[in-house]
Design an enzyme around this catalytic site. Sequence first.
Site, short mmCIF file in Angstrom:
data_model
loop_
_atom_site.label_atom_id
_atom_site.label_comp_id
_atom_site.label_asym_id
_atom_site.label_seq_id
_atom_site.Cartn_x
_atom_site.Cartn_y
_atom_site.Cartn_z
N HIS A 28 0.81 -1.23 0.00
CA HIS A 28 0.00 0.00 0.00
C HIS A 28 0.84 1.28 0.00
O HIS A 28 0.75 2.14 0.86
CB HIS A 28 -1.14 -0.01 1.03
CG HIS A 28 -0.83 -0.20 2.48
ND1 HIS A 28 0.17 0.47 3.14
CD2 HIS A 28 -1.46 -0.95 3.42
CE1 HIS A 28 0.15 0.13 4.42
NE2 HIS A 28 -0.82 -0.74 4.61
N HIS A 82 -5.42 -9.43 13.78
CA HIS A 82 -5.49 -8.20 12.97
C HIS A 82 -6.23 -8.53 11.69
O HIS A 82 -5.90 -9.51 11.02
CB HIS A 82 -4.05 -7.73 12.69
CG HIS A 82 -3.94 -6.48 11.88
ND1 HIS A 82 -4.94 -5.54 11.80
CD2 HIS A 82 -2.92 -6.00 11.11
CE1 HIS A 82 -4.55 -4.54 11.03
NE2 HIS A 82 -3.32 -4.81 10.59
N GLU A 84 -6.50 -6.74 8.83
CA GLU A 84 -6.08 -6.22 7.52
C GLU A 84 -5.87 -7.40 6.58
O GLU A 84 -5.51 -8.51 7.00
CB GLU A 84 -4.80 -5.37 7.65
CG GLU A 84 -4.54 -4.59 6.36
CD GLU A 84 -3.53 -3.44 6.48
OE1 GLU A 84 -2.91 -3.29 7.54
OE2 GLU A 84 -3.38 -2.71 5.48
N ASP A 86 -3.78 -8.54 4.52
CA ASP A 86 -2.56 -9.36 4.40
C ASP A 86 -2.54 -10.46 5.45
O ASP A 86 -1.76 -11.41 5.34
CB ASP A 86 -1.29 -8.50 4.47
CG ASP A 86 -1.28 -7.50 5.60
OD1 ASP A 86 -2.36 -7.07 6.04
OD2 ASP A 86 -0.18 -7.13 6.04
N HIS A 148 -2.10 -2.04 14.34
CA HIS A 148 -2.04 -1.00 13.36
C HIS A 148 -3.41 -0.47 12.96
O HIS A 148 -3.53 0.60 12.37
CB HIS A 148 -1.29 -1.63 12.15
CG HIS A 148 -1.36 -0.97 10.85
ND1 HIS A 148 -1.66 -1.59 9.68
CD2 HIS A 148 -1.15 0.33 10.53
CE1 HIS A 148 -1.61 -0.77 8.68
NE2 HIS A 148 -1.32 0.40 9.15
N ASP A 167 1.26 -6.86 13.54
CA ASP A 167 2.16 -5.99 12.78
C ASP A 167 3.36 -5.48 13.59
O ASP A 167 4.44 -5.20 13.04
CB ASP A 167 1.41 -4.76 12.25
CG ASP A 167 0.61 -5.06 10.98
OD1 ASP A 167 0.82 -6.13 10.38
OD2 ASP A 167 -0.22 -4.22 10.61
N TYR A 195 10.01 -0.15 8.12
CA TYR A 195 8.67 -0.60 8.50
C TYR A 195 8.06 0.34 9.54
O TYR A 195 6.91 0.76 9.43
CB TYR A 195 8.78 -2.03 9.04
CG TYR A 195 7.48 -2.68 9.36
CD1 TYR A 195 6.81 -3.44 8.40
CD2 TYR A 195 6.91 -2.58 10.62
CE1 TYR A 195 5.59 -4.06 8.70
CE2 TYR A 195 5.72 -3.19 10.93
CZ TYR A 195 5.07 -3.94 9.96
OH TYR A 195 3.87 -4.54 10.27
N HIS A 228 4.93 -10.20 10.22
CA HIS A 228 5.81 -10.01 9.05
C HIS A 228 7.26 -10.15 9.50
O HIS A 228 7.63 -9.64 10.56
CB HIS A 228 5.67 -8.60 8.46
CG HIS A 228 4.31 -8.26 7.95
ND1 HIS A 228 3.78 -8.82 6.81
CD2 HIS A 228 3.38 -7.39 8.39
CE1 HIS A 228 2.57 -8.31 6.58
NE2 HIS A 228 2.30 -7.45 7.54
FE1 FEO Z 1 -1.74 -3.87 9.22
FE2 FEO Z 1 0.33 -6.43 8.11
O1 FEO Z 1 -1.24 -5.42 8.25
#
Ligand code: FEO
Length: 402
Positions: A28, A82, A84, A86, A148, A167, A195, A228
């Site tokens: 993004h 989370h 989101e 991903d 996040h 995240d 990041y 991640h």
């Molecule tokens: Fe806020 Fe890795 O997504």
Amino acid sequence: MTEAFKAVPLADDVWWVGAIDWSLRDFHGYSTNRGTTYNAYLIVDEKITLIDTVKAPFVDEMLERIRSVVDPKTIDVVVSNHSEMDHSGGLPRTLEAVDPTGIFASAVGAKTLQKHFDLGREITGVKEGDVLHLGKRTLQFVETKMLHWPDSMFSMMMPDRLLFSQDAFGMHLASSERFADELDQAVLDEEASKYYANILLPLSPLVLKLLEKVKASGLEIATIAPDHGPVWRKDLDWIVTRYAKWAEQRPTMKAVVVFDTMWHSTEMLARAVGEGLAAGGARVKLIPLATRHRSDAITELLDAGALVVGSPTMNNQMFPTVADFLTYAKGLKPKNLIGAAFGSHGWSGEGAKHVRRELEEMKVELVGETLSCNYVPKDVDLAAARTLGETVAARLKEKCAG
Ligand code: FEO
């Protein structure tokens, strides 16, 4: 089933079952030059539990890694830390393959997942302090709203003191190594700071509160497993102290000059501003937006005390790349910066003025007059640009000493 993808053991009865995205180059709007991973974790206890899922195209890879340990149908519980995409994009197909008896998320997460997907299943909303008993272990939920997204939460696995941090403490880094201590520290520093700057910077006050809360709890976390990048199992202070430093955003004697140029006039001014900054004692980074990505520019700003921005005027506006950078930077809310605006123009001269307006909106403390030169800089313009750099450096020195 290819049997190409296997789970990686993290601790007793805990496995990494995520996916490695070697190809991702844009997350993004953030340039991910080293790809990323979407981490999911499997806990094999009386209740077999899956923590988070992966981006939708990677579900088969995740399921295959799970199958190398257990039949996905034996998974009892799915926890979504989370929502989101991903981490949740693969949830609908995962639920088809797994069919768990319980799905848990924060209260906001439960609503968000239902808005994302027509799951046709109940998701149990949990709150701060709720405990889920898995057998020998428990999961304790910690609300981390806005870290996040509003739905975000951590799950702490006890008694192992293993924190699933979604995240937070992550980075976009595809690698065959699963642990931070197996990776080059310079790469970790580069990707962890990038990041933080591009994802977590606007949430810095919340990061500081969270770090204080963990410290006050007296709990010694043994392992941090983010969604991640690599898992932190040794020297956790390495990443925690960096988070504290980045979140505080204390000014340093580093100055970042971000600019773009049409016919090299703004570039000539940028170089003169940089010379003045360096002469005044600043460590200077020039970021030409023609060749540097906005997400690299904001990363340079993470440990800086000054932001000086230059733009040509084009069609009565800032240059598009400069507007792009400033819009991006404004959203990421860097703090404690001083700065200045400069630019070049042919006839109307809005570029530098618009830069100044944007820096004001970012609450950057502006130093000196806005400098805009007409067409090609003359000696007098370059001298003024150098003086502007010296003026910024002098104020920066005062601020750093204060
Ligand atoms: Fe806020 Fe890795 O997504």
